[in-house]
Write an enzyme that holds these catalytic residues in place. Structure first.
Site, mmCIF file in Angstrom:
data_model
loop_
_atom_site.group_PDB
_atom_site.id
_atom_site.type_symbol
_atom_site.label_atom_id
_atom_site.label_comp_id
_atom_site.label_asym_id
_atom_site.label_seq_id
_atom_site.Cartn_x
_atom_site.Cartn_y
_atom_site.Cartn_z
ATOM 1 N N LEU A 140 95.788 83.973 44.391
ATOM 2 C CA LEU A 140 97.088 84.303 44.977
ATOM 3 C C LEU A 140 97.341 83.606 46.309
ATOM 4 C CD1 LEU A 140 97.150 88.152 44.272
ATOM 5 C CD2 LEU A 140 98.363 86.365 43.035
ATOM 6 N N ARG A 141 96.438 82.728 46.702
ATOM 7 C CA ARG A 141 96.644 82.036 47.978
ATOM 8 C C ARG A 141 97.923 81.203 47.956
ATOM 9 N NH1 ARG A 141 90.790 80.838 48.224
ATOM 10 N NH2 ARG A 141 89.854 82.294 49.710
ATOM 11 N N GLY A 142 98.228 80.597 46.817
ATOM 12 C CA GLY A 142 99.444 79.792 46.728
ATOM 13 C C GLY A 142 100.700 80.605 46.976
#
Length: 420
Positions: free
Chosen positions: A358-360
Site C-alpha cells: 500500500l505504499r504506492g
C-alpha cells in the site's frame, strides 16, 4: 511527463520575499577535552578509585557534539564552497518537482533519481540546500531532537521532558548529509569509545551520519553502487525510523527519520528492490536534446564558474521566492484536503497495475496534497494526481523483461483510463 507538468516549478512559484534570520547554536565542548573529563568525573556516583574492574557506568555523552559543527557552519558561511542556485537549473522539471514535494512533506519518503551521467543530478540535489527551511531543535542535542514531538526526540531529551525540565531550543536549517560510497558502518551508525570506557568508567557514544541526518536529508550519490552492508543499515533505519547500535554488550538507540535521496546511472547497475521500494518517488532524468537549450546550460555554467558570487546574486530574488513558497506550503499542508472519490481512483490505479503493498497509495495521496499546497490551494484536483502518480508508482511495477514501454507511460495510460 513534461507535458503533464505544463510549466516548470519555478514559474509556478511566485511569492513575496522571505525574510530569514541566521540560525545560532550554543557552543559546547567535544568529548575528550579537559572540561569534559571533569564532567565525566562529576557524574560518577563514587570515586574512580573505588570502581571495580567489572563495573562500568554506561552513559551516553553524545549531547553537544553537533553544536560546535553548527557554530562553525555559521562562522564559515561566507567562505563555504558556493552552491549552484536551484532556480538556475535549466529543464529537468520532473526531478525538481519531486525534490520540492519531499521538502514540503518529508513523510513522502524521499526520491530516487536515475538518468544519464552528466545530466545535473548531483548538482540539483545539492542546490536544494539554499531552499531548506528552518526547524526548531533542542540546543546542544546531536540528534536534532524536536522539542514538541516525542517521535523525534533522543532518549536523553525525552527523559528531561518527563522530569519537567525546560528545554533550550534554537532555530537551524534542515541538514543535508552526504553518504559517501566508501563510508564504514561505524561512521554511518555511530560507534562507542572503548578507550574512554576503560580509562574513565563510561561508554561514550559517538553519533554517526544517521544521527546527523535525523529530521534532515540523507543523500547517496551513485546509490546503486553502495555496498550491501550499508544498504542493509539504510533499510533498517528507513523502516523503523530509529538507529540501534549494538557494540560491546550494550545497546544505544536514537531517532533516524530522514528524507532519503539517491541518484545513479542505470547503466552502472540496478538497485536492490528492497531499497528501491523505500524511496517514495522515482524521477527519470534524460539528456537534453534541444541545441539551444544545451547552449544555454553551458553558458550558465560558465558564468557560475567564472564568478560564483555574482551568479548567485543574479538569482537571489528567485531563490527567495522559492524559499518563501516552500515555507508557506509546509505551514498550509495540514489544511489541504483530498476528496474520497480521488482516493478511491488512486487505489484503483494501484490495484489494476498490480502494485505490491500500500505504499504506492499512501505516497500518491501525500504527493498530491503537497503539490496542491505548493500551488497555494487547499484542495487536491485530478490534475495534481496526474502529475505525481507516475513518479510514485513507476518503480513499484513488476519488471517485465519483454516490455519495451517506459513504466511511467504505463502508469499515465492507466491513470487516464481510470480517471476518465
Amino acid at each position: 511527463m513534461v507535458s503533464l507538468l505544463g510549466t516548470s516549478p519555478s514559474s509556478i512559484l511566485s511569492c513575496s520575499r522571505l525574510s530569514s534570520t541566521p540560525s545560532t547554536s550554543p557552543l559546547c565542548f567535544r568529548p575528550g577535552n579537559a572540561s569534559v573529563r571533569k564532567l565525566y568525573r562529576s557524574i560518577q556516583s563514587e570515586p574512580k578509585k573505588n570502581i571495580s574492574r567489572h563495573r562500568v557506568f554506561v552513559t551516553n555523552v553524545a549531547t553537544g557534539i553537533n553544536s560546535v559543527e553548527q557554530a562553525k557552519k555559521i562562522d564559515s558561511k561566507e567562505s563555504a564552497r558556493p552552491v549552484y542556485p536551484f532556480a538556475a537549473i535549466v529543464g529537468q522539471d520532473e526531478m525538481k518537482l519531486c525534490l520540492l514535494l519531499n521538502v514540503i512533506d518529508p513523510k513522502i519518503g524521499g526520491v530516487m533519481i536515475m538518468g544519464d551521467r552528466g545530466t545535473g543530478k548531483s548538482t540539483t540535489v545539492r542546490s536544494l540546500v539554499d531552499l531548506l527551511p528552518e526547524i526548531t531543535v533542542v540546543s546542544g542535542d546531536p540528534y536534532n531532537s524536536d522539542p514538541r514531538d516525542p517521535e523525534f526526540m533522543g532518549k536523553e531529551v525525552r527523559e528531561r521532558v518527563q522530569r519537567g525540565e525546560e528545554l533550550a531550543v534554537t532555530e537551524t536549517k534542515i541538514n543535508m548529509v552526504d553518504l559517501p560510497l566508501g563510508a564504514t558502518e561505524d561512521r554511518v551508525c555511530g560507534t562507542i569509545d572503548i578507550e574512554k570506557a576503560l580509562t574513565e568508567g563510561v561508554k561514550a557514544f559517538e553519533p554517526g551520519l544517521l544521527a546527523k541526518a535525523n529530521r534532515g536529508i540523507l543523500y547517496v550519490d551513485e546509490v546503486n553502487l553502495l555496498d550491501d552492508h550499508l544498504v542493509d543499515v539504510l533499510l533498517d533505519s528507513a523502516a523503523s525510523g530509529w538507529n540501534t547500535v549494538e557494540r560491546e554488550g550494550i545497546s544505544i538507540s536514537h531517532p533516524a527519520r530522514f528524507i532519503l535521496i539517491g541518484s545513479g546511472n542505470p547503466e552502472e547497475g540496478e538497485l536492490r528492490p528492497q531499497l528501491l521500494d523505500r524511496f517514495g518517488m522515482h524521477a527519470q532524468v534524460g539528456t537534453v536534446r534541444d541545441a539551444e537549450l544545451r547552449v544555454k546550460i553551458v553558458e550558465e555554467r560558465a558564468r557560475f564558474d567564472s564568478n560564483p558570487k555574482e551568479f548567485r546574486e543574479s538569482y537571489l530574488e528567485e531563490q527567495m521566492k522559492l524559499q518563501e513558497q516552500i515555507t508557506s506550503a509546509r505551514s498550509n499542508l495540514s489544511e489541504v484536503e483530498i476528496d474520497q472519490d480521488l482516493k478511491v481512483k488512486i487505489s484503483r490505479v494501484c490495484a489494476e497495475l498490480d502494485v505490491d503493498g500500500l505504499r504506492g497509495d499512501i505516497v500518491t495521496n501525500r504527493a498530491a496534497r503537497a503539490l496542491a499546497a505548493l500551488k497555494g490551494r487547499d484542495h487536491v484536483t485530478a490534475e495534481d494526481v496526474g502529475i505525481v502518480i507516475p513518479n510514485c508508482l513507476r518503480h513499484r511495477l513488476r519488471k517485465d523483461p519483454l516490455e519495451s514501454m517506459d513504466s511511467g507511460i504505463v502508469v499515465t495510460e492507466k491513470f487516464y483510463e481510470v480517471f476518465s
